[in-house]
Enzyme design. Sequence first.
Site, PDB file in Angstrom:
ATOM      1  N   LYS A 118       0.842  -1.218   0.000  1.00 51.02           N
ATOM      2  CA  LYS A 118       0.000   0.000   0.000  1.00 51.02           C
ATOM      3  C   LYS A 118       0.864   1.250   0.000  1.00 51.02           C
ATOM      4  O   LYS A 118       0.686   2.156  -0.822  1.00 51.02           O
ATOM      5  CB  LYS A 118      -0.906   0.019   1.238  1.00 51.02           C
ATOM      6  CG  LYS A 118      -1.586   1.368   1.457  1.00 51.02           C
ATOM      7  CD  LYS A 118      -2.406   1.400   2.735  1.00 51.02           C
ATOM      8  CE  LYS A 118      -1.636   1.719   3.989  1.00 51.02           C
ATOM      9  NZ  LYS A 118      -1.546   3.134   4.370  1.00 51.02           N
ATOM     10  N   ASN A 119       1.796   1.326   0.943  1.00 53.03           N
ATOM     11  CA  ASN A 119       2.523   2.586   1.114  1.00 53.03           C
ATOM     12  C   ASN A 119       3.486   2.851  -0.036  1.00 53.03           C
ATOM     13  O   ASN A 119       3.702   4.004  -0.413  1.00 53.03           O
ATOM     14  CB  ASN A 119       3.231   2.609   2.478  1.00 53.03           C
ATOM     15  CG  ASN A 119       2.210   2.742   3.603  1.00 53.03           C
ATOM     16  OD1 ASN A 119       1.081   3.168   3.381  1.00 53.03           O
ATOM     17  ND2 ASN A 119       2.598   2.346   4.806  1.00 53.03           N
ATOM     18  N   CYS A 122      -4.643   8.034   9.279  1.00 54.34           N
ATOM     19  CA  CYS A 122      -4.938   7.497  10.607  1.00 54.34           C
ATOM     20  C   CYS A 122      -4.595   8.499  11.699  1.00 54.34           C
ATOM     21  O   CYS A 122      -3.554   9.175  11.638  1.00 54.34           O
ATOM     22  CB  CYS A 122      -4.158   6.198  10.818  1.00 54.34           C
ATOM     23  SG  CYS A 122      -4.706   4.882   9.740  1.00 54.34           S
ATOM     24  N   ARG A 161       1.671  13.760  13.590  1.00 54.35           N
ATOM     25  CA  ARG A 161       1.932  13.626  12.149  1.00 54.35           C
ATOM     26  C   ARG A 161       2.218  15.000  11.516  1.00 54.35           C
ATOM     27  O   ARG A 161       1.533  15.466  10.599  1.00 54.35           O
ATOM     28  CB  ARG A 161       0.799  12.891  11.438  1.00 54.35           C
ATOM     29  CG  ARG A 161       0.500  11.552  12.092  1.00 54.35           C
ATOM     30  CD  ARG A 161      -0.310  10.646  11.227  1.00 54.35           C
ATOM     31  NE  ARG A 161       0.501   9.916  10.255  1.00 54.35           N
ATOM     32  CZ  ARG A 161       0.002   9.023   9.391  1.00 54.35           C
ATOM     33  NH1 ARG A 161      -1.279   8.782   9.357  1.00 54.35           N
ATOM     34  NH2 ARG A 161       0.795   8.400   8.558  1.00 54.35           N
ATOM     35  N   ASP A 206       3.976  -0.035  11.918  1.00 57.76           N
ATOM     36  CA  ASP A 206       2.674  -0.465  11.370  1.00 57.76           C
ATOM     37  C   ASP A 206       2.298  -1.880  11.804  1.00 57.76           C
ATOM     38  O   ASP A 206       1.162  -2.312  11.574  1.00 57.76           O
ATOM     39  CB  ASP A 206       2.679  -0.370   9.837  1.00 57.76           C
ATOM     40  CG  ASP A 206       2.847   1.060   9.354  1.00 57.76           C
ATOM     41  OD1 ASP A 206       2.644   1.980  10.162  1.00 57.76           O
ATOM     42  OD2 ASP A 206       3.211   1.248   8.183  1.00 57.76           O
ATOM     43  N   ARG A 222      -8.997   0.374   3.848  1.00 53.66           N
ATOM     44  CA  ARG A 222      -7.997   1.289   3.263  1.00 53.66           C
ATOM     45  C   ARG A 222      -6.700   0.561   2.964  1.00 53.66           C
ATOM     46  O   ARG A 222      -5.927   1.003   2.111  1.00 53.66           O
ATOM     47  CB  ARG A 222      -7.708   2.456   4.228  1.00 53.66           C
ATOM     48  CG  ARG A 222      -8.851   3.437   4.347  1.00 53.66           C
ATOM     49  CD  ARG A 222      -8.432   4.646   5.179  1.00 53.66           C
ATOM     50  NE  ARG A 222      -7.116   5.092   4.777  1.00 53.66           N
ATOM     51  CZ  ARG A 222      -6.196   5.587   5.578  1.00 53.66           C
ATOM     52  NH1 ARG A 222      -6.455   5.740   6.849  1.00 53.66           N
ATOM     53  NH2 ARG A 222      -5.021   5.949   5.128  1.00 53.66           N
TER      54      ARG A 222
END
Length: 465
Positions: free
Chosen positions: A54-55, A151, A156, A343, A435
């Site tokens: 995903k990332n 998230c 962040r 993660d 997601r």
Amino acid sequence: MFSYPCPIGSNVSPSVSTNTQTSNLQTSVAINEPHIVIEGGYPLSGSIQVAGSKNAALALIAGTLLATSGVTVLHNLPNITDIADLVAILNSMGAIANLSQGNSTLTVDASAGRFNEPPPHLVSRMRGSLQLLGPLLARQGIVRLAMPGGCNIGARAVDLHEKGLRGLGATWTIDAGCFFAEAPFDGLIGGAVYLDKPSVGATMNTMMAASLATGVTTIENAAQEPDVVDLANLIVAMGGLIEGQGTSRITVTGVESLHGCEFNVSPDRIEAGTYAIAAVATGGDITLIGADFNALSPVLSKLTDMGAHVAQDGNHVRVWSGPVQTLTGTSIVASPHPGFPTDLQQPFTSLLTLVHGTNTIHDSVYEGRFGHIPYLTKMGANIKVEGSVTIVSGVSTLSGADVKATDLRAGAALVVAGLAANGQTRIFDVHHIERGYQELCQRLRQLGARCWHVNVSDTDMLVME
Ligand code: EPZ
């Protein structure tokens, strides 16, 4: 897939309160909300193909905007909502982006070079949209971007994205809730950028902007994550000049133009790691096909320290273990790659709830990644949070319960806990999980789990898939 009548409006668990050290939650859930239902206690067994990362994929999709000519084709994309949302953003901006092959292949033509502002309502759905800053600034010398979402797991901040782009001569302001960056009149100029923290996103944005700047850029204290390496390799395949990816010092020599290319997204180490943890938590035996063993080592080595077994045969990684109660404890410090990945900190916590003794988890990357803890406590876990450290005292069993995914990996943690628990767990707010995990329930069923995604159809039937 099968269906049964939906008792619309019936509150199956009208008011459940969960008190923990970290929060005091009132959870009210209705069966007509989409949810995941898991009958726990079945060991995972069998094999699955690991999806694309995903990332990495989100950054690569942003990176396709750097191609001044030709078409870029990305293969092995995961079929998840974040990817669909980012592709929708590209199309609304005026790039021509098409998903095909069951959403695993994306073709992007970004040769037009002038793009509309990315639509705020889509940008705000994910943190990955922040990666549009670098390529848009490089292509058009100016970029305005709404605040990204993602998230809720800590502050962040974006100061390092600003620092990276300023290091190439850009100006940076925040105007009406949007980031606004502008290159000098003659374009971005290579420079020396030191990142105070090895931020994945800031490394990527600086690298993308620098790839079309004049001169050489060095990024010191760069992030070393495999996702950064994937993005650097894409830019090289487009004709860019990057060295040092995967180390803490990346050098980018700017080029005048980049061209389209074909590129395969690397396997998702976080998805693979989640399944590996779930296999160990259920005393199972699974094989991850198409996994990157090296990228998985930080988590696999922790699993073997605890008494689980791991074997590699090329890109097949087998993970198996006896009953979770026979494992020995371990402590985790989540830190930037090649440290234990933040993660996977939350899914690993679920595993530790069932391991004898007292073990600690410290997430040194995010200060607020605790959304799963009240719900693990509701399932019978014994967890305390002291500052940034989670202290887990193993219990003999978890019990299924109604719980909510507060963020993507909190949701993954609850799935691991549900698979290992006695009885039925229902996880609500599943959009967080969708997601980042492709066809989660189907894949878990392929591994022998009893796990369904429950939706309400147009005809008020509950559809389980
Ligand atoms: C990426 O986020 C991933 N997201 C995250 O995955 C992952 O947790 C993270 O990298 C670390 O591996 C995407 O790729 C879309 P960072 P990113 O910049 O780039 C601080 C998941 O579950 N920081 O490396 O946003 C920041 O607050 C998600 O898949 C600053 O202080 O992560 C954090 O504490 C969640 N200033 C730390 O650095 C900045 O300007 C690491 O952030 C930027 C970051």
